[in-house]
Design a protein around this motif. Structure first.
Motif, short mmCIF file in Angstrom:
data_model
loop_
_atom_site.label_atom_id
_atom_site.label_comp_id
_atom_site.label_asym_id
_atom_site.label_seq_id
_atom_site.Cartn_x
_atom_site.Cartn_y
_atom_site.Cartn_z
N LEU A 124 21.37 70.91 3.91
CA LEU A 124 21.87 69.64 4.45
C LEU A 124 22.25 69.77 5.92
CD1 LEU A 124 22.72 66.73 3.93
CD2 LEU A 124 24.96 67.58 3.23
N ASP A 204 14.56 64.52 3.82
CA ASP A 204 15.24 63.69 2.84
C ASP A 204 14.23 63.14 1.83
OD1 ASP A 204 17.92 63.80 3.25
OD2 ASP A 204 18.03 62.07 4.57
N ARG A 214 9.07 62.33 0.94
CA ARG A 214 10.01 63.05 1.80
C ARG A 214 9.80 62.64 3.25
NH1 ARG A 214 12.53 67.60 -0.29
NH2 ARG A 214 11.88 68.20 -2.39
N TRP A 248 17.81 59.90 -1.92
CA TRP A 248 18.26 60.76 -3.00
C TRP A 248 19.03 61.97 -2.50
CZ3 TRP A 248 14.06 61.26 -7.38
CH2 TRP A 248 13.79 59.99 -7.89
N THR A 249 18.94 62.28 -1.23
CA THR A 249 19.57 63.50 -0.70
C THR A 249 20.51 63.16 0.46
OG1 THR A 249 17.59 63.85 0.65
CG2 THR A 249 17.71 65.02 -1.43
N THR A 252 23.84 65.40 -0.76
CA THR A 252 23.45 66.70 -1.27
C THR A 252 22.07 66.59 -1.89
OG1 THR A 252 24.01 68.46 -2.84
CG2 THR A 252 24.59 66.22 -3.46
N SER A 253 21.40 67.71 -2.01
CA SER A 253 20.07 67.71 -2.62
C SER A 253 20.12 67.79 -4.13
CB SER A 253 19.25 68.89 -2.08
OG SER A 253 19.90 70.11 -2.39
N ASP A 313 17.25 70.29 -6.44
CA ASP A 313 16.60 69.34 -5.55
C ASP A 313 15.60 68.52 -6.33
OD1 ASP A 313 14.03 70.80 -5.60
OD2 ASP A 313 15.08 72.28 -4.37
#
Length: 364
Positions: A124, A204, A214, A248-249, A252-253, A313
């Protein structure tokens, strides 16, 4: 200098002065490179390789330009030629300084980009740092180019006089320039805003326009999203600032994922829950946080069972969900076939069947 060069024929004297200026510039450049490499060998934190790669060419040409510009006033080439010489220096030197500034900014960008590891499990901080660095790098490069072009144009007397005239009528000129440069200014402001508000970062996982992917690149005017099937979705920067999307991230992943099964009401839920825990705990993609099974819905024919698992993840979570789904289906098929969904039909009583079809019963 003229006293030192008396032995040179007058016709070759201007060329000799230019050659001396050029040689001095190259000598200074070579000495500077040698000193930089020696300092870099002793100072571990100095990015010597980046400095040499980024600044070798712009610094060489800047020194050459400075040497030639310094030699210009000593040349006996007439007032008209001196004017052209000064005009050329006024155009070339800002461009060379701008090139050097771009190289220095590139060194800082390379250092920031190499300091973060996107392949780490918890990346992150690295993604945040590289996203900010990439956006600000492009914004600053754009500003440097604009300033360089302005300085080059202002070195031309005709353009400089036009600029003074426009400055006198700044109201109308400002409106015209603002209207013409609105897309550029909007994107610059959006890029700076995205760098500090961080709605998205590099790598991300997002869902936008119904596509899962991503963040691969963040430019000043657009963002490139790498879709799961290797396609690329090009999205304007303004869409991430003005429209809603799923990230979604963002913090945090780590993610939670679900596996839904539609089973017969006779399914032994505790037994199936124990199998889910066994399968999940044995899978290396599980991060050890969450595993559970619940009945989330029931209909006249089936019940809906939800398996909940977690992973570090999005990529690991997708694979974990698929593997858990395959393992549970295989377990139901081999060890608990009565749990597979069935269609039930309500048949009438035998007496009613006989009453409705006596001839068929007699023949049978």
């Amino acid at each position: 200098m003229n006293d030192w060069l008396r032995w040179i024929p007058p016709g070759l004297l201007p060329w000799a002065k230019l050659a001396i200026g050029l040689a001095l510039a190259l000598l200074v450049h070579q000495i500077a490179l040698i000193l930089l490499k020696r300092i870099g060998a002793r100072v571990s934190w100095l990015p010597t390789r980046c400095l040499v790669q980024r600044l070798r060419e712009p610094s060489r040409w800047l020194l050459i330009g400075a040497g030639l510009a310094a030699a210009g006033p000593t040349l006996n080439i007439g007032a008209r030629a001196q004017g052209w010489w000064a005009q050329a220096a006024g155009l070339i030197m800002p461009a060379l300084f701008g090139w050097l500034a771009v190289g220095l900014i590139g060194v800082a960008y390379d250092v920031l980009r190499q300091s973060g590891d996107l392949s780490a499990a918890d990346n992150l901080r690295a993604r945040r740092q590289q996203t900010r660095a990439g956006i600000l790098y492009r914004v600053v490069i754009t500003l440097v180019v604009l300033v360089t072009l302005t300085m080059m144009l202002m070195s031309i007397p005709a353009v400089r006089s036009i600029g003074v005239t426009l400055a006198a009528s700044a109201g109308i000129a400002g409106l015209a320039v603002g209207a013409a440069a609105q897309p550029l200014l909007k994107n610059l402001v959006a890029g700076v805003q995205m760098a500090f508000t961080e709605p998205i970062r590099l790598d991300d996982v997002v869902i936008i326009d119904g596509e899962w992917g991503r963040i691969e690149e963040i430019r000043l005017t657009y963002v490139v999203v790498k879709i799961w099937d290797e396609r690329r979705l090009v999205v304007p920067v303004s869409k991430f600032l003005e429209d809603s999307f799923q990230n979604w991230t963002r913090q945090t992943s780590q993610l939670l994922g679900t596996v839904f099964l539609h089973l017969d009401p006779r399914t032994d839920i505790p037994k199936l829950r124990a199998e889910l825990e066994r399968v999940t705990r044995a899978n290396a993609k599980w991060d050890g946080r969450v595993v559970g099974l619940q009945v989330t819905e029931a209909t006249a024919q089936t019940m809906e069972v939800r398996a909940l698992v977690s992973a570090a993840d999005a990529g690991r979570l997708f694979d974990l969900r698929c593997e858990v789904r395959e393992a549970l289906i295989a377990y139901l098929r081999d060890q608990m076939p009565e749990a597979l969904a069935r269609q039930r039909l309500a048949l009438p009583e035998p007496a009613a069947i006989i009453a409705r079809a006596p001839e068929a019963v007699v023949q049978h």
